[in-house]
Design an enzyme around this catalytic site. Structure first.
Site, mmCIF file in Angstrom:
data_model
loop_
_atom_site.group_PDB
_atom_site.id
_atom_site.type_symbol
_atom_site.label_atom_id
_atom_site.label_comp_id
_atom_site.label_asym_id
_atom_site.label_seq_id
_atom_site.Cartn_x
_atom_site.Cartn_y
_atom_site.Cartn_z
ATOM 1 N N GLU A 1 -6.299 5.579 5.966
ATOM 2 C CA GLU A 1 -7.016 5.414 7.133
ATOM 3 C C GLU A 1 -6.642 4.441 8.253
ATOM 4 O OE1 GLU A 1 -10.835 4.218 5.550
ATOM 5 O OE2 GLU A 1 -11.006 6.196 4.457
ATOM 6 N N HIS B 1 -3.637 -0.776 -2.356
ATOM 7 C CA HIS B 1 -5.112 -1.322 -3.242
ATOM 8 C C HIS B 1 -4.755 -1.833 -4.659
ATOM 9 C CE1 HIS B 1 -7.510 0.905 0.069
ATOM 10 N NE2 HIS B 1 -6.169 1.595 0.185
ATOM 11 N N ASN C 1 -2.191 5.090 -0.339
ATOM 12 C CA ASN C 1 -2.476 6.128 0.528
ATOM 13 C C ASN C 1 -1.359 6.242 1.792
ATOM 14 O OD1 ASN C 1 -4.761 6.610 -1.186
ATOM 15 N ND2 ASN C 1 -6.003 5.239 0.243
ATOM 16 N N HIS D 1 -0.416 -0.486 3.147
ATOM 17 C CA HIS D 1 -1.242 -1.164 2.455
ATOM 18 C C HIS D 1 -1.255 -0.775 0.855
ATOM 19 C CE1 HIS D 1 -4.073 1.276 4.298
ATOM 20 N NE2 HIS D 1 -5.008 1.366 3.568
#
Length: 115
Positions: free
Chosen positions: A94, A101, A86, A99
Site C-alpha cells: 500500500e 510488518h 508486501n 517496510h
C-alpha cells in the site's frame, strides 16, 4: 522522495508512536493494527520496495532484520511473531517505501493466506 509518508514519519514531520530508531532504521506502531502487536520497521533511506533492493542496501537491510527481532521481543512477542514484507501490486503493497510488518500477541495468529 521527500513527499513519501514513511520518509516524512522517519524525519519527524508526521507524528508516530516510535518504538525504535538508529542511523539506518525507524520503527513505529501501525495506525491500523492487524494484531495486538503491529509495528512497521522501515529503512531510513527511501527504497520503493523489496524488488528495488541492491547491494548498496545490505547494511541498512541487515540492521532492519536484526532490529526487527529485538523490537518484537521488546514488544512482548517472546513466544513468536510474524514478519511480512508486501511487495508491489501483487503483494498488496500500500505504501511504496519498503517496510516490514511485525505482528504478534499472546495468541497464535490466523493463517497468512486464504485458500
Amino acid at each position: 522522495m521527500s513527499e513519501c509518508i514513511f520518509c516524512r514519519i522517519a524525519r519527524g514531520e508526521i507524528p508516530s508512536k516510535k518504538v525504535y530508531e538508529d542511523e539506518h532504521v525507524f520503527a513505529f506502531h501501525d495506525i491500523n493494527p492487524a494484531a495486538p502487536v503491529h509495528v512497521l520497521v522501515i529503512p531510513k533511506v527511501h527504497v520503493d520496495s523489496m524488488a528495488q533492493l541492491g547491494e548498496e542496501h545490505e547494511a541498512a537491510m541487515g540492521r532492519l532484520m536484526v532490529a526487527a527481532g529485538r523490537i518484537a521481543r521488546e514488544q512482548g512477542c517472546t513466544d513468536g511473531f510474524r514478519t511480512i514484507v508486501n511487495t508491489g501490486r501483487v503483494g498488496l503493497q500500500e505504501v511504496y517505501h519498503l517496510h516490514l510488518h511485525i505482528l504478534g500477541g499472546p495468541n497464535p495468529l490466523p493463517p497468512m493466506l486464504k485458500h
